[in-house]
Design a protein around this motif. Structure first.
Motif, mmCIF file in Angstrom:
data_model
loop_
_atom_site.group_PDB
_atom_site.id
_atom_site.type_symbol
_atom_site.label_atom_id
_atom_site.label_comp_id
_atom_site.label_asym_id
_atom_site.label_seq_id
_atom_site.Cartn_x
_atom_site.Cartn_y
_atom_site.Cartn_z
ATOM 1 N N GLY A 70 45.194 14.333 -80.140
ATOM 2 C CA GLY A 70 43.770 14.080 -80.329
ATOM 3 C C GLY A 70 43.200 14.660 -81.605
ATOM 4 N N PHE A 71 43.728 15.801 -82.050
ATOM 5 C CA PHE A 71 43.264 16.381 -83.309
ATOM 6 C C PHE A 71 43.590 15.450 -84.479
ATOM 7 N N GLU A 72 44.814 14.936 -84.487
ATOM 8 C CA GLU A 72 45.209 13.998 -85.547
ATOM 9 C C GLU A 72 44.390 12.714 -85.469
ATOM 10 N N LEU A 73 44.178 12.231 -84.251
ATOM 11 C CA LEU A 73 43.379 11.020 -84.067
ATOM 12 C C LEU A 73 41.971 11.218 -84.616
ATOM 13 N N LEU A 74 41.364 12.354 -84.307
ATOM 14 C CA LEU A 74 40.034 12.660 -84.853
ATOM 15 C C LEU A 74 40.046 12.646 -86.380
ATOM 16 N N GLY A 75 41.075 13.243 -86.967
ATOM 17 C CA GLY A 75 41.187 13.259 -88.428
ATOM 18 C C GLY A 75 41.286 11.857 -89.000
ATOM 19 N N CYS A 76 42.081 11.009 -88.367
ATOM 20 C CA CYS A 76 42.219 9.619 -88.836
ATOM 21 C C CYS A 76 40.915 8.851 -88.691
ATOM 22 N N ILE A 77 40.226 9.051 -87.574
ATOM 23 C CA ILE A 77 38.948 8.358 -87.354
ATOM 24 C C ILE A 77 37.935 8.797 -88.401
ATOM 25 N N ARG A 78 37.811 10.085 -88.614
ATOM 26 C CA ARG A 78 36.795 10.585 -89.546
ATOM 27 C C ARG A 78 37.143 10.313 -91.004
ATOM 28 N N ARG A 94 42.256 21.849 -72.163
ATOM 29 C CA ARG A 94 42.087 23.064 -72.976
ATOM 30 C C ARG A 94 40.616 23.433 -73.050
ATOM 31 N N GLU A 95 40.358 24.697 -72.833
ATOM 32 C CA GLU A 95 38.975 25.154 -72.971
ATOM 33 C C GLU A 95 38.892 26.455 -73.761
ATOM 34 N N ASP A 96 39.974 26.720 -74.510
ATOM 35 C CA ASP A 96 39.973 27.919 -75.341
ATOM 36 C C ASP A 96 39.096 27.694 -76.572
ATOM 37 N N VAL A 97 38.571 28.772 -77.085
ATOM 38 C CA VAL A 97 37.641 28.712 -78.207
ATOM 39 C C VAL A 97 38.265 28.018 -79.421
ATOM 40 N N SER A 98 39.534 28.266 -79.687
ATOM 41 C CA SER A 98 40.152 27.663 -80.869
ATOM 42 C C SER A 98 40.240 26.136 -80.725
ATOM 43 N N ALA A 99 40.537 25.631 -79.523
ATOM 44 C CA ALA A 99 40.587 24.176 -79.322
ATOM 45 C C ALA A 99 39.202 23.568 -79.471
ATOM 46 N N ILE A 100 38.193 24.229 -78.923
ATOM 47 C CA ILE A 100 36.814 23.737 -79.027
ATOM 48 C C ILE A 100 36.392 23.696 -80.493
ATOM 49 N N ASP A 101 36.576 24.806 -81.209
ATOM 50 C CA ASP A 101 36.197 24.862 -82.621
ATOM 51 C C ASP A 101 36.960 23.840 -83.452
ATOM 52 N N ARG A 102 38.262 23.748 -83.200
ATOM 53 C CA ARG A 102 39.092 22.813 -83.969
ATOM 54 C C ARG A 102 38.678 21.362 -83.711
ATOM 55 N N ALA A 103 38.345 21.032 -82.467
ATOM 56 C CA ALA A 103 37.918 19.660 -82.141
ATOM 57 C C ALA A 103 36.612 19.317 -82.846
ATOM 58 N N PHE A 104 35.643 20.217 -82.792
ATOM 59 C CA PHE A 104 34.368 19.928 -83.457
ATOM 60 C C PHE A 104 34.522 19.934 -84.973
ATOM 61 N N ASP A 105 35.353 20.817 -85.513
ATOM 62 C CA ASP A 105 35.619 20.812 -86.953
ATOM 63 C C ASP A 105 36.275 19.507 -87.395
ATOM 64 N N ALA A 106 37.091 18.923 -86.515
ATOM 65 C CA ALA A 106 37.770 17.661 -86.843
ATOM 66 C C ALA A 106 36.863 16.456 -86.686
ATOM 67 N N GLY A 107 35.679 16.641 -86.093
ATOM 68 C CA GLY A 107 34.736 15.535 -86.002
ATOM 69 C C GLY A 107 34.350 15.092 -84.610
ATOM 70 N N ALA A 108 34.677 15.876 -83.582
ATOM 71 C CA ALA A 108 34.273 15.505 -82.223
ATOM 72 C C ALA A 108 32.756 15.510 -82.103
ATOM 73 N N THR A 109 32.253 14.606 -81.286
ATOM 74 C CA THR A 109 30.824 14.519 -81.002
ATOM 75 C C THR A 109 30.489 15.315 -79.745
ATOM 76 N N GLY A 110 31.438 15.361 -78.814
ATOM 77 C CA GLY A 110 31.247 16.060 -77.555
ATOM 78 C C GLY A 110 32.574 16.579 -77.045
ATOM 79 N N PHE A 111 32.512 17.421 -76.013
ATOM 80 C CA PHE A 111 33.715 18.069 -75.499
ATOM 81 C C PHE A 111 33.522 18.281 -74.009
ATOM 82 N N VAL A 112 34.445 17.766 -73.183
ATOM 83 C CA VAL A 112 34.415 18.003 -71.741
ATOM 84 C C VAL A 112 35.796 18.458 -71.300
ATOM 85 N N THR A 113 35.841 19.268 -70.242
ATOM 86 C CA THR A 113 37.116 19.788 -69.777
ATOM 87 C C THR A 113 37.545 19.110 -68.479
#
Length: 150
Positions: A70-78, A94-113
């Motif tokens: 998903g991180f790579e997919l976000l990068g390709c989309i953005r 995953r609900e660890d802080v690093s996954a949350i930060d990395r997902a939003f840094d990669a361009g996520a709009t939202g995050f659910v666990t």
């Protein structure tokens, strides 16, 4: 006594990306309505192929998947201008802080666990779509005003 109602009532086409086939089926059952179509992909590679074949209003993606996560997919989309404003909600165990930060840094709009609460996810999708459509309307209005001024 409450009565059942669909949360997603406006027309939308969603792409649900997850390597778990049962979760993909649950997504189609729980998110599809008479006005909402849900397509599925097993990983980021399949998701990118789908994005180039079909127009989607929103993507939901897992983070941990084979071939392309998903991180790579976000990068390709953005990095693709045609998807610059496509809302992407990450759905993951995953609900660890690093996954949350990395997902939003990669361009996520939202995050659910996971495990997913389908009703809450429906509301998150509804409000994410509402915000994305309002933003698109503002961009269109701004572009029209710029053309008129020129």
């Amino acid at each position: 006594m409450s009565t059942f109602f669909y949360v997603l009532t406006e027309h939308a086409r969603l792409l649900f990306v997850d390597d778990d086939p049962i979760l993909r089926e649950f997504a189609q059952v729980n998110l599809s309505t008479s006005t909402v179509e849900v397509d599925v992909a097993a990983d980021g590679v399949n998701a990118l192929e789908a994005l180039h074949r079909q127009t989607y209003d929103l993507v939901l993606t897992d983070l941990l998947m084979p071939r392309m996560d998903g991180f790579e997919l976000l990068g390709c989309i953005r990095s693709d201008h045609s998807f610059a404003h496509l809302p992407v909600i990450v759905e993951t165990g995953r609900e660890d802080v690093s996954a949350i930060d990395r997902a939003f840094d990669a361009g996520a709009t939202g995050f659910v666990t996971k495990p997913l609460n389908w009703r809450l996810l429906g509301y998150q999708i509804k409000f994410t779509l509402r915000a994305a459509r309002a933003e698109a309307s503002l961009r269109l209005g701004r572009a029209s005003a710029t053309k008129t001024a020129a």
